[in-house]
Design a protein around this motif. Structure first.
Motif, PDB file in Angstrom:
ATOM      1  N   PRO A   1       0.799  -1.235   0.000  1.00 12.96           N
ATOM      2  CA  PRO A   1       0.000   0.000   0.000  1.00 12.96           C
ATOM      3  C   PRO A   1       0.828   1.280   0.000  1.00 12.96           C
ATOM      4  CG  PRO A   1      -0.903  -1.553   1.571  1.00 12.96           C
ATOM      5  CD  PRO A   1       0.382  -2.145   1.079  1.00 12.96           C
ATOM      6  N   MET A   2       1.984   1.240   0.687  1.00 11.05           N
ATOM      7  CA  MET A   2       2.815   2.449   0.765  1.00 11.05           C
ATOM      8  C   MET A   2       3.441   2.815  -0.562  1.00 11.05           C
ATOM      9  SD  MET A   2       5.229   2.244   3.975  1.00 11.05           S
ATOM     10  CE  MET A   2       5.246   0.524   4.255  1.00 11.05           C
ATOM     11  N   MET A   3       3.730   1.786  -1.382  1.00 17.47           N
ATOM     12  CA  MET A   3       4.487   2.036  -2.592  1.00 17.47           C
ATOM     13  C   MET A   3       3.601   2.553  -3.723  1.00 17.47           C
ATOM     14  SD  MET A   3       7.392   1.310  -1.487  1.00 17.47           S
ATOM     15  CE  MET A   3       8.469   1.291  -2.910  1.00 17.47           C
ATOM     16  N   ILE A   4       2.316   2.294  -3.626  1.00 10.78           N
ATOM     17  CA  ILE A   4       1.409   2.687  -4.704  1.00 10.78           C
ATOM     18  C   ILE A   4       1.160   4.192  -4.661  1.00 10.78           C
ATOM     19  CG2 ILE A   4      -0.956   2.431  -5.498  1.00 10.78           C
ATOM     20  CD1 ILE A   4      -0.797  -0.435  -4.640  1.00 10.78           C
ATOM     21  N   ALA A   5       1.010   4.788  -5.831  1.00 12.28           N
ATOM     22  CA  ALA A   5       0.824   6.234  -5.938  1.00 12.28           C
ATOM     23  C   ALA A   5      -0.373   6.697  -5.124  1.00 12.28           C
ATOM     24  CB  ALA A   5       0.630   6.618  -7.395  1.00 12.28           C
ATOM     25  N   PRO A   6      -0.219   7.812  -4.384  1.00 13.52           N
ATOM     26  CA  PRO A   6      -1.347   8.363  -3.631  1.00 13.52           C
ATOM     27  C   PRO A   6      -2.562   8.601  -4.524  1.00 13.52           C
ATOM     28  CG  PRO A   6       0.650   9.572  -3.141  1.00 13.52           C
ATOM     29  CD  PRO A   6       1.004   8.587  -4.202  1.00 13.52           C
ATOM     30  N   VAL A   7      -2.293   9.018  -5.757  1.00 13.54           N
ATOM     31  CA  VAL A   7      -3.399   9.250  -6.686  1.00 13.54           C
ATOM     32  C   VAL A   7      -4.207   7.967  -6.883  1.00 13.54           C
ATOM     33  CG1 VAL A   7      -3.926   9.742  -9.092  1.00 13.54           C
ATOM     34  CG2 VAL A   7      -2.261  11.122  -7.894  1.00 13.54           C
ATOM     35  N   VAL A   8      -3.497   6.853  -7.020  1.00  9.18           N
ATOM     36  CA  VAL A   8      -4.173   5.580  -7.244  1.00  9.18           C
ATOM     37  C   VAL A   8      -4.894   5.113  -5.976  1.00  9.18           C
ATOM     38  CG1 VAL A   8      -3.831   3.186  -7.916  1.00  9.18           C
ATOM     39  CG2 VAL A   8      -2.522   4.972  -9.015  1.00  9.18           C
ATOM     40  N   VAL A   9      -4.261   5.363  -4.813  1.00  8.25           N
ATOM     41  CA  VAL A   9      -4.914   5.010  -3.550  1.00  8.25           C
ATOM     42  C   VAL A   9      -6.230   5.769  -3.418  1.00  8.25           C
ATOM     43  CG1 VAL A   9      -4.735   5.142  -1.053  1.00  8.25           C
ATOM     44  CG2 VAL A   9      -2.769   4.441  -2.384  1.00  8.25           C
ATOM     45  N   GLY A  10      -6.192   7.065  -3.723  1.00  3.49           N
ATOM     46  CA  GLY A  10      -7.407   7.864  -3.684  1.00  3.49           C
ATOM     47  C   GLY A  10      -8.461   7.302  -4.616  1.00  3.49           C
ATOM     48  N   LEU A  11      -8.004   6.897  -5.788  1.00  9.49           N
ATOM     49  CA  LEU A  11      -8.903   6.338  -6.798  1.00  9.49           C
ATOM     50  C   LEU A  11      -9.587   5.065  -6.303  1.00  9.49           C
ATOM     51  CD1 LEU A  11      -9.412   6.180 -10.002  1.00  9.49           C
ATOM     52  CD2 LEU A  11      -7.439   4.711  -9.999  1.00  9.49           C
ATOM     53  N   MET A  12      -8.812   4.159  -5.708  1.00  4.35           N
ATOM     54  CA  MET A  12      -9.377   2.902  -5.219  1.00  4.35           C
ATOM     55  C   MET A  12     -10.411   3.165  -4.133  1.00  4.35           C
ATOM     56  SD  MET A  12      -6.080   0.386  -4.967  1.00  4.35           S
ATOM     57  CE  MET A  12      -5.448   1.195  -3.555  1.00  4.35           C
TER      58      MET A  12
ATOM     59  N   ALA B   1      17.285   4.323  -4.457  1.00  2.00           N
ATOM     60  CA  ALA B   1      16.760   4.422  -5.814  1.00  2.00           C
ATOM     61  C   ALA B   1      15.267   4.166  -5.825  1.00  2.00           C
ATOM     62  CB  ALA B   1      17.470   3.428  -6.735  1.00  2.00           C
ATOM     63  N   ILE B   2      14.836   3.151  -5.091  1.00  2.00           N
ATOM     64  CA  ILE B   2      13.413   2.822  -5.100  1.00  2.00           C
ATOM     65  C   ILE B   2      12.589   3.955  -4.489  1.00  2.00           C
ATOM     66  CG2 ILE B   2      11.683   1.268  -4.151  1.00  2.00           C
ATOM     67  CD1 ILE B   2      13.768  -0.953  -4.481  1.00  2.00           C
ATOM     68  N   PHE B   3      13.081   4.508  -3.367  1.00  2.00           N
ATOM     69  CA  PHE B   3      12.324   5.586  -2.740  1.00  2.00           C
ATOM     70  C   PHE B   3      12.250   6.818  -3.638  1.00  2.00           C
ATOM     71  CE2 PHE B   3      13.202   3.198   1.171  1.00  2.00           C
ATOM     72  CZ  PHE B   3      11.913   3.105   1.623  1.00  2.00           C
ATOM     73  N   THR B   4      13.371   7.151  -4.273  1.00  3.52           N
ATOM     74  CA  THR B   4      13.379   8.312  -5.160  1.00  3.52           C
ATOM     75  C   THR B   4      12.454   8.094  -6.343  1.00  3.52           C
ATOM     76  OG1 THR B   4      15.700   8.357  -4.646  1.00  3.52           O
ATOM     77  CG2 THR B   4      14.933   9.954  -6.216  1.00  3.52           C
ATOM     78  N   PHE B   5      12.567   6.904  -6.933  1.00  4.05           N
ATOM     79  CA  PHE B   5      11.734   6.608  -8.096  1.00  4.05           C
ATOM     80  C   PHE B   5      10.264   6.686  -7.712  1.00  4.05           C
ATOM     81  CE2 PHE B   5       9.315   3.805 -10.823  1.00  4.05           C
ATOM     82  CZ  PHE B   5       9.747   4.176 -12.067  1.00  4.05           C
ATOM     83  N   ARG B   6       9.953   6.160  -6.543  1.00  6.31           N
ATOM     84  CA  ARG B   6       8.563   6.139  -6.106  1.00  6.31           C
ATOM     85  C   ARG B   6       7.997   7.564  -6.034  1.00  6.31           C
ATOM     86  NH1 ARG B   6       5.510   6.120  -0.972  1.00  6.31           N
ATOM     87  NH2 ARG B   6       7.269   7.277  -0.174  1.00  6.31           N
TER      88      ARG B   6
END
Lengths: 301, 311
Positions: A111-122, B235-240
């Motif tokens: 859940p943390m890695m997914i874009a906030p925009v997508v979280v809002g969408l879901m 890298a992963i955090f920045t990319f995210r």
């Protein structure tokens, strides 16, 4: 033989320092400067009229701003409290040697890695009054529908944030738990402490330093939340979910009052600065105490 | 606290199953819905019983597909272009942040120099600045000050090459967005990499130096390979962040440099939401971070704990 000379550290530091100066510090200074001006997007900052502290004073008397500040503080408070309680609770519960723990942790950080925009969408979909998952389930069970993003908008937004960020607390609390000194736990067990006593008197106090830093980090981040709320409610209904970050962006883009938006940004910045300083002071104090304890222990020997 | 490996209370497994369901459920729901037609989503019959279709993905990617779509007269959603913009911006800003960030972190850890404390403290402080606070100044600066005069030599060259009337400004270009992302992520990357660089044994560096390596050689050939796990995490955090960010990108991009989050938000705010297509675009945006999470969860967790525990 080439040796490091006095210039070497500067050469390593220069690119980072340059970029941060140009694209972070200069803009921040620019913002402070702009907050004293009556400034709209069609003017350059030089053309804008200097109005002194007017923006700050207007804002302080503005009920909408106060409402928005209240919403932000309430959001941050509830989010951090619930996430800490649930996250630490889960860490205490799941701190066992079970197979597949790494798979579990992987799934939890998703859940943390997914874009906030997508979280809002879901969540906007799940909260939808007619087609959404929650209301359909409630309907299927014969219970009444709930007006999630209407009457209970702030609660719904808080639930979504808890879903996304509790794993963060969980992972850090679990790491803290697993690095606790085994000897203390062993001693407690031999003395016949119950599981609850171990948690209350040994584990939690020992984890406290990490937990406080984690909580403060999360609190600082809670003030940055914007996209999830923007997608879910756009700040509405009314001002019920309009957190400060959202209000800043609306003041700048919709109301076209850059000066006021800058003053508002400054208020937010001062708030966060206070929190960061608190965190900084706490870690310093913690280190100093650890050093004193170590020194005392050495004297005893 | 039982030390046995597998014998646990059945209720314990029920709790875990429930947690996994809660964590993954919404993502799975979006995944399933992205293969449904709007009719199926709205009627809601059947749950899992539906005819999966990739039509939503076709609609989303219509501008990069090589074949004609029957169900679509006009390709209004320029998702493919936005996806490419997002990729360019996220990859370049991640690469730049990493290189510049680890050099900075190395200087802060290994050298004592004038201004070191100031730099270190500033880095720690600017970490808390939210993107919303940067919105106003960045919008103003990128549009008005970070510009090349159209009559100047370089500005004139760029204007002739790319067209346009006014001065050549950073706003609306990929570089403009990349610059702010690099700056935003640098404090975090420097902070997290410091804790990894500290662990590199000094004797290794000294040995390399005795063998005649210069400071930059020591850094790139000895230190960098040793902090690979830290680099992966950073890298992963920045990319995210670069991949997911919406607010600043929306202020700085123009029609041609839109990123995927902007596209999704724009389509959400319309009155009649096409759930299927939106879910498909959301899924496409979520896929790269999900892949990273599955491949490198160990590094992510290490990075997270290193960042928080070492305040």
């Amino acid at each position: 033989m080439k040796t490091a000379n006095r210039l070497t550290p500067y050469m390593f530091m220069a690119p980072a320092a340059l970029i941060m100066a140009i694209a972070l510090l200069y803009p921040l200074g620019y913002m402070v400067w702009g907050s004293f001006r009556d400034w709209n997007p069609s003017q350059t900052i030089g053309e804008a009229e200097f109005v002194g502290l007017k923006n700050y004073i207007t804002l302080w008397g503005d009920p909408n701003f106060r409402e928005s500040l209240g919403v932000t503080l309430r959001f941050a408070f509830f989010v951090v409290t619930f996430e800490m309680v649930i996250g630490v609770g889960l860490a205490l519960l799941l701190d066992r040697n079970i197979r597949g723990m790494s798979v579990l942790r992987t799934l939890f950080i998703l859940p943390m890695m997914i874009a906030p925009v997508v979280v809002g969408l879901m969540w906007r979909y799940m909260y939808h009054p007619t087609v959404g998952t929650f209301n359909r389930t409630l309907d299927g069970l014969g219970l009444g529908k709930i007006d999630w993003l209407g009457q209970h908008a702030l609660t719904s937004v808080i639930i979504a944030d808890i879903w996304q960020w509790t794993p963060f607390i969980f992972i850090l609390a679990l790491a803290a738990l697993q690095s606790l000194p085994r000897s203390a736990l062993e001693a407690a067990r031999i003395d016949g402490a119950t599981a609850w006593q171990q948690v209350w008197h040994i584990k939690l106090p020992l984890m406290m330093p990490v937990l406080i830093v984690t909580g403060l980090l999360r609190l600082i981040d809670a003030f940055k939340v914007l996209e999830v709320i923007l997608v879910m409610t756009e700040g509405g209904p009314g001002l019920s979910t309009e957190i400060l970050a959202l209000r800043i962006s609306r003041t700048a883009t919709e109301f076209r009052e850059l000066g006021v938006a800058a003053a508002m940004s400054n208020y937010l910045l001062i708030l966060l600065l206070g929190l960061t300083l608190a965190m900084f002071a706490f870690t310093r104090w913690q280190e100093a105490r650890a050093r004193r304890v170590r020194a005392a222990a050495e004297e005893d020997l | 606290m039982s030390q046995s490996h597998q014998k646990q209370n059945p209720a314990f497994y029920a709790v875990i199953a429930c947690l996994v369901f809660m964590a993954v459920g919404p993502v799975a729901l979006m995944f399933i819905n992205s293969f449904k037609l709007d009719v199926d989503i709205i009627s809601g019959t059947g749950g899992l019983l539906f005819l999966p279709t990739i039509q939503n993905y076709e609609t989303a990617l219509c501008d990069v597909l090589w074949y004609e779509l029957d169900h679509l007269d006009f390709c209004s959603l320029k998702f493919g272009g936005a996806f490419i913009n997002s990729l360019i911006i996220a990859l370049i800003s991640t690469a730049l942040t990493l290189v510049i960030g680890c050099m900075g972190a190395y200087a802060l850890v290994r050298f004592r120099f004038m201004g070191r404390d100031t730099v270190s403290l500033t880095t720690l402080m600017v970490r808390m600045v939210p993107p919303a606070v940067l919105l106003v100044p960045v919008f103003g600066l990128w549009n008005n000050e970070f510009c090349l005069d159209k009559d100047g030599l370089l500005g004139g060259l760029i204007r002739d090459a790319f067209g346009g009337r006014g001065d050549v400004c950073l706003a609306g270009t990929h570089s403009g967005i990349i610059l702010i992302y690099v700056a935003m992520n640098l404090p975090f990357v420097i902070w997290i990499l410091q804790s990894f660089i500290v662990q590199v044994p000094r004797s290794l560096e000294e040995a390399a130096r005795v063998d005649g390596a210069g400071p930059f050689q020591v850094f790139f050939l000895v230190v960098l390979p040793l902090i690979k796990p830290g680099l992966a995490a950073a890298a992963i955090f920045t990319f995210r962040i670069a991949w997911n960010e919406y607010l600043l990108a929306s202020a700085l991009s123009d029609r041609n440099t839109k990123t995927v989050p902007i596209l999704i938000v724009n389509n959400m705010s319309e009155f009649n939401v096409e759930w299927g297509v939106i879910m498909a675009t959301g899924m496409l945006l979520a896929i790269p971070p999900i892949i990273f999470t599955l491949l490198a969860s160990r590094q992510i967790i290490t990075g997270m704990t290193a960042g928080a525990v070492k305040g």
